[in-house]
Motif scaffolding. Structure first.
Motif, PDB file in Angstrom:
ATOM      1  N   HIS A 143       0.861  -1.177   0.000  1.00 29.65           N
ATOM      2  CA  HIS A 143       0.000   0.000   0.000  1.00 29.65           C
ATOM      3  C   HIS A 143       0.903   1.233   0.000  1.00 29.65           C
ATOM      4  CE1 HIS A 143      -3.315   2.667   0.863  1.00 29.65           C
ATOM      5  NE2 HIS A 143      -2.521   3.251   1.738  1.00 29.65           N
TER       6      HIS A 143
ATOM      7  N   ASP B 264       0.711   5.454   0.564  1.00 25.92           N
ATOM      8  CA  ASP B 264      -0.081   6.609   0.986  1.00 25.92           C
ATOM      9  C   ASP B 264       0.148   7.767   0.024  1.00 25.92           C
ATOM     10  OD1 ASP B 264      -1.305   5.465   3.263  1.00 25.92           O
ATOM     11  OD2 ASP B 264       0.508   5.804   4.441  1.00 25.92           O
ATOM     12  N   ALA B 265      -0.286   7.554  -1.212  1.00 26.28           N
ATOM     13  CA  ALA B 265      -0.161   8.554  -2.269  1.00 26.28           C
ATOM     14  C   ALA B 265      -1.188   8.223  -3.346  1.00 26.28           C
ATOM     15  CB  ALA B 265       1.245   8.545  -2.869  1.00 26.28           C
TER      16      ALA B 265
ATOM     17  N   ASP C 109      -7.944   1.911  -1.247  1.00 28.96           N
ATOM     18  CA  ASP C 109      -8.510   2.823  -0.245  1.00 28.96           C
ATOM     19  C   ASP C 109      -7.454   3.769   0.297  1.00 28.96           C
ATOM     20  OD1 ASP C 109     -11.001   1.680  -0.492  1.00 28.96           O
ATOM     21  OD2 ASP C 109     -10.709   0.306   1.198  1.00 28.96           O
ATOM     22  N   HIS C 110      -7.758   5.051   0.245  1.00 25.54           N
ATOM     23  CA  HIS C 110      -6.883   6.090   0.798  1.00 25.54           C
ATOM     24  C   HIS C 110      -5.464   6.038   0.228  1.00 25.54           C
ATOM     25  CE1 HIS C 110     -10.161   6.714   3.541  1.00 25.54           C
ATOM     26  NE2 HIS C 110     -10.078   5.466   3.950  1.00 25.54           N
ATOM     27  N   GLY C 111      -5.340   5.763  -1.046  1.00 23.60           N
ATOM     28  CA  GLY C 111      -4.015   5.752  -1.657  1.00 23.60           C
ATOM     29  C   GLY C 111      -3.969   4.861  -2.876  1.00 23.60           C
TER      30      GLY C 111
ATOM     31  N   ARG D 266      -1.591   1.183  -4.672  1.00 15.47           N
ATOM     32  CA  ARG D 266      -0.784  -0.018  -4.424  1.00 15.47           C
ATOM     33  C   ARG D 266       0.256  -0.127  -5.527  1.00 15.47           C
ATOM     34  NH1 ARG D 266      -0.205  -4.425  -1.497  1.00 15.47           N
ATOM     35  NH2 ARG D 266      -1.882  -3.721  -0.159  1.00 15.47           N
TER      36      ARG D 266
ATOM     37  N   GLU E   7       5.292   8.608  -1.405  1.00 11.42           N
ATOM     38  CA  GLU E   7       4.680   9.147  -0.185  1.00 11.42           C
ATOM     39  C   GLU E   7       5.263  10.513   0.164  1.00 11.42           C
ATOM     40  OE1 GLU E   7       3.267   4.965   1.884  1.00 11.42           O
ATOM     41  OE2 GLU E   7       5.137   5.874   2.591  1.00 11.42           O
TER      42      GLU E   7
ATOM     43  N   ARG F 153       3.080  14.196   0.248  1.00  6.45           N
ATOM     44  CA  ARG F 153       3.020  15.083   1.433  1.00  6.45           C
ATOM     45  C   ARG F 153       3.326  16.532   1.088  1.00  6.45           C
ATOM     46  NH1 ARG F 153       5.465  10.564   3.881  1.00  6.45           N
ATOM     47  NH2 ARG F 153       7.530  11.458   3.624  1.00  6.45           N
TER      48      ARG F 153
END
Length: 156
Positions: free
Chosen positions: A12, A14-15, A106-108, A110, A151, A155
């Motif tokens: 996963h 986070d992007a 979900d929320h990003g 893979r 990631e 940010r």
């Protein structure tokens, strides 16, 4: 016997998909391969010694397309925003593919990175076994570095 020597890593990220895809398709040239440069210098040096093309640097300054050369790799498949497959231009006793796949999650997103070497003959099997552990470590490093870069970019 249809032997494949390789592995797959999937994580996963986070992007958003677009950010991860930008990282994936930035490989080569000035960006490098998200791994220690010394490893690629050594591999390409050995390739030149056995009659291969050795190390080349450079990549197109645009979105990658099938047939593009990215350093010492050739793009063999691209599904924009989703999947890219590369094959090394180095001399090998078999066939290798490096596949990078980006999917929404979900929320990003893979990232799945797969490397597969299909040896030809005894020389290919010996080569594949001799490089197995190094390849696992190298492509795990590459995968993790791409995840971290995406990631970091998300940010900003």
């Amino acid at each position: 016997m249809d032997t494949v020597i390789g592995g797959t890593r999937s994580s996963h990220v986070d992007a958003p998909v677009a950010v991860l895809w930008d990282v994936v398709t930035s490989v080569g040239g000035d960006t490098g391969w998200f791994t220690p440069e010394l490893v690629w210098q050594a591999r390409c040096g050995v390739d030149r010694l056995i009659g291969g093309p050795g190390r080349r640097r450079g990549r197109p300054d645009r979105s990658l397309r099938v047939g593009d050369r990215v350093d010492f790799w050739t793009v063999t498949a691209v599904e924009a925003g989703h999947r890219m497959v590369l094959k090394p231009d180095t001399r090998l006793p078999g066939h290798m593919d490096l596949e990078l796949e980006v999917t929404p999650e979900d929320h990003g997103s893979r990232l799945t990175l797969s490397h597969a070497f299909r040896p030809e003959g005894t020389a290919g099997r010996l080569y594949g076994e001799a490089t197995r552990l190094g390849d696992v470590a190298l492509y795990a490093w590459m995968h993790r570095s791409m995840v971290l870069r995406a990631e970091e970019h998300a940010r900003r």
